[in-house]
Write an enzyme that holds these catalytic residues in place. Structure first.
Site, PDB file in Angstrom:
ATOM      1  N   HIS A 141       0.858  -1.293  -0.022  1.00 29.11           N
ATOM      2  CA  HIS A 141      -0.025  -0.145  -0.087  1.00 29.11           C
ATOM      3  C   HIS A 141       0.834   1.228  -0.057  1.00 29.11           C
ATOM      4  O   HIS A 141       0.475   2.286   0.183  1.00 29.11           O
ATOM      5  CB  HIS A 141      -0.880   0.057   1.223  1.00 29.11           C
ATOM      6  CG  HIS A 141      -2.041  -1.088   1.202  1.00 29.11           C
ATOM      7  ND1 HIS A 141      -2.534  -1.808   2.279  1.00 29.11           N
ATOM      8  CD2 HIS A 141      -2.495  -1.914   0.050  1.00 29.11           C
ATOM      9  CE1 HIS A 141      -3.475  -2.452   1.667  1.00 29.11           C
ATOM     10  NE2 HIS A 141      -3.394  -2.517   0.563  1.00 29.11           N
ATOM     11  N   CYS A 149       6.175   8.210  -9.105  1.00 28.43           N
ATOM     12  CA  CYS A 149       5.594   8.756 -10.438  1.00 28.43           C
ATOM     13  C   CYS A 149       4.627   7.483 -10.955  1.00 28.43           C
ATOM     14  O   CYS A 149       4.818   6.576 -10.987  1.00 28.43           O
ATOM     15  CB  CYS A 149       6.854   8.633 -11.509  1.00 28.43           C
ATOM     16  SG  CYS A 149       6.242   8.955 -13.209  1.00 28.43           S
TER      17      CYS A 149
HETATM   18  N1  APR Z   1      -1.074  -6.876  17.668  1.00 29.77           N
HETATM   19  C1  APR Z   1      -1.323  -7.854  16.610  1.00 29.77           C
HETATM   20  N2  APR Z   1      -2.679  -7.640  15.892  1.00 29.77           N
HETATM   21  C2  APR Z   1      -3.441  -6.493  16.536  1.00 29.77           C
HETATM   22  C3  APR Z   1      -3.085  -5.757  17.587  1.00 29.77           C
HETATM   23  C4  APR Z   1      -1.857  -6.090  18.111  1.00 29.77           C
HETATM   24  N3  APR Z   1      -1.317  -5.514  19.204  1.00 29.77           N
HETATM   25  N4  APR Z   1      -4.129  -4.939  17.800  1.00 29.77           N
HETATM   26  C5  APR Z   1      -4.947  -5.119  16.872  1.00 29.77           C
HETATM   27  N5  APR Z   1      -4.663  -6.137  16.065  1.00 29.77           N
HETATM   28  C6  APR Z   1      -5.405  -6.726  15.052  1.00 29.77           C
HETATM   29  C7  APR Z   1      -7.047  -6.537  15.314  1.00 29.77           C
HETATM   30  O1  APR Z   1      -7.563  -7.445  15.874  1.00 29.77           O
HETATM   31  C8  APR Z   1      -7.443  -6.335  13.480  1.00 29.77           C
HETATM   32  O2  APR Z   1      -7.822  -7.711  13.033  1.00 29.77           O
HETATM   33  O3  APR Z   1      -5.015  -5.966  13.698  1.00 29.77           O
HETATM   34  C9  APR Z   1      -6.212  -6.026  13.103  1.00 29.77           C
HETATM   35  C10 APR Z   1      -6.222  -4.652  12.165  1.00 29.77           C
HETATM   36  O4  APR Z   1      -7.028  -4.601  11.190  1.00 29.77           O
HETATM   37  P1  APR Z   1      -7.448  -3.362  10.319  1.00 29.77           P
HETATM   38  O5  APR Z   1      -7.474  -2.060  11.268  1.00 29.77           O
HETATM   39  O6  APR Z   1      -8.571  -3.757   9.201  1.00 29.77           O
HETATM   40  O7  APR Z   1      -5.984  -3.219   9.258  1.00 29.77           O
HETATM   41  P2  APR Z   1      -5.521  -3.948   8.368  1.00 29.77           P
HETATM   42  O8  APR Z   1      -6.011  -5.352   8.225  1.00 29.77           O
HETATM   43  O9  APR Z   1      -4.198  -3.669   7.971  1.00 29.77           O
HETATM   44  O10 APR Z   1      -6.373  -3.048   7.097  1.00 29.77           O
HETATM   45  C11 APR Z   1      -6.114  -3.340   5.642  1.00 29.77           C
HETATM   46  O11 APR Z   1      -7.656  -1.535   5.143  1.00 29.77           O
HETATM   47  O12 APR Z   1      -8.217   0.682   5.225  1.00 29.77           O
HETATM   48  C12 APR Z   1      -7.504  -0.139   4.772  1.00 29.77           C
HETATM   49  O13 APR Z   1      -5.370   0.450   3.555  1.00 29.77           O
HETATM   50  C13 APR Z   1      -5.938   0.132   4.831  1.00 29.77           C
HETATM   51  O14 APR Z   1      -3.948  -1.214   4.724  1.00 29.77           O
HETATM   52  C14 APR Z   1      -5.223  -0.998   5.372  1.00 29.77           C
HETATM   53  C15 APR Z   1      -6.235  -2.097   4.832  1.00 29.77           C
END
Ligand code: APR
Length: 280
Positions: A141, A149
């Site tokens: 991402h 670019c």
């Molecule tokens: N350690 C490990 N995991 C954790 C912790 C921690 N300390 N705290 C929270 N989590 C977990 C949550 O339970 C959840 O499942 O991390 C996850 C975060 O999920 P999201 O917030 O959905 O993040 P992500 O999966 O990276 O989102 C994907 O969505 O909004 C877009 O571009 C953005 O890259 C992002 C993509």
């Protein structure tokens, strides 16, 4: 709706599950990690979803960010160069600038230098894996510190591109193409070079460590499923269940820092002193 993350305790049963997962890492031929926002929570950066998530608190952002950029790149750059209006965005930018790698980032970097991790694919734009020392890194991402670019896909530091507020949008110093922030916006295709790298790694992968992601956003969420479909194993590290949990081979319930540090400990114990058994 879960309000807060469960307390983590390294009981003998939890430790045995981490040790079992470590054995699978050591026995594997090609190990790839996939990380998400949860891994940076212990560095003070909020996740997007779940407890304390940005979208949970402020709602999902408009999904046409990239389209609006392409319709009027000058206006997009004017807004990028002006101070953030939304207080939460201002706060997030400050947090990103101050954030430091945590034990989870460091454990993955040490797994790589011990020859037990071949590539790390991250959905995070926060640059913390790079700061932790990970070298084989695919930022699917993008990286908030970089510009890209849209024509030749070259990436630059902010100081490598002439940004003149009287003459926006800035142009690529190599091919004069249109330049935008490297962060992939909603609606924007993943840059071909990083997507190709990810699927090359996934094709070779027989063991994937998935840490800190809800595994709900594609194409990144397809990566662990591809590994499972080709007979590989998936080790999930997450304090809460995700979309991947029902499919994962090993589920390690807990925060990334302590769990990945313990995984590293067991990998080193099982791989022997040098840990030099390069997995591929
Ligand atoms: N350690 C490990 N995991 C954790 C912790 C921690 N300390 N705290 C929270 N989590 C977990 C949550 O339970 C959840 O499942 O991390 C996850 C975060 O999920 P999201 O917030 O959905 O993040 P992500 O999966 O990276 O989102 C994907 O969505 O909004 C877009 O571009 C953005 O890259 C992002 C993509």
């Amino acid at each position: 709706m879960v309000e807060r993350l469960p307390e983590f305790e390294l009981t003998a049963a939890v430790d045995a599950r981490i040790a079992d997962a470590a054995g699978r890492v050591v026995d594997a031929e090609h190990v790839v990690a996939l990380t998400g926002a949860g891994l940076s929570v212990e560095s003070g950066i909020p996740p997007f979803r779940g407890p304390g998530g940005l979208w949970t608190k402020y709602g999902e952002p408009p999904l046409d960010g990239y389209q609006r950029f392409m319709e009027d790149p000058r206006a997009a750059w004017e807004s990028r160069l002006s101070p953030a209006k939304e207080p939460w965005l201002k706060g997030l930018q400050e947090t990103l600038r101050k954030a430091k790698p945590n034990d989870g980032h460091k454990a993955l970097a040490e797994l790589e230098s011990a020859g037990q991790l071949d590539c790390l694919i991250t959905q995070n734009i926060d640059d913390l894996h790079g700061q932790a020392g990970t070298r084989a890194l695919a930022e699917i991402h993008g990286n908030y510190k970089l510009l890209r670019c849209l024509q030749c896909v070259a990436r630059f530091g902010e100081d490598e591109v002439e940004i003149d507020s009287e003459n926006l949008p800035p142009r690529c110093p190599r091919c004069a193409g249109l330049v935008k922030g490297d962060t992939v916006q909603f609606g924007e295709p993943i840059p071909a070079d990083v997507l190709r790298r990810c699927f090359e790694e996934v094709t070779r992968c027989d063991c994937m460590i998935v840490a800190g992601t809800s595994a709900s956003v594609f194409p990144a969420a397809a990566v662990p499923q591809e590994v499972l479909q080709s007979g590989g194993i998936v080790i999930e590290v997450n304090p809460l269940p995700s979309d991947l949990t029902p499919m994962a081979t090993c589920v390690l319930e807990g925060p990334g820092g302590p769990v990945l540090s313990r995984l590293l400990h067991h990998v080193r114990r099982l791989a022997g002193p040098v840990g030099a058994e390069v997995s591929s």
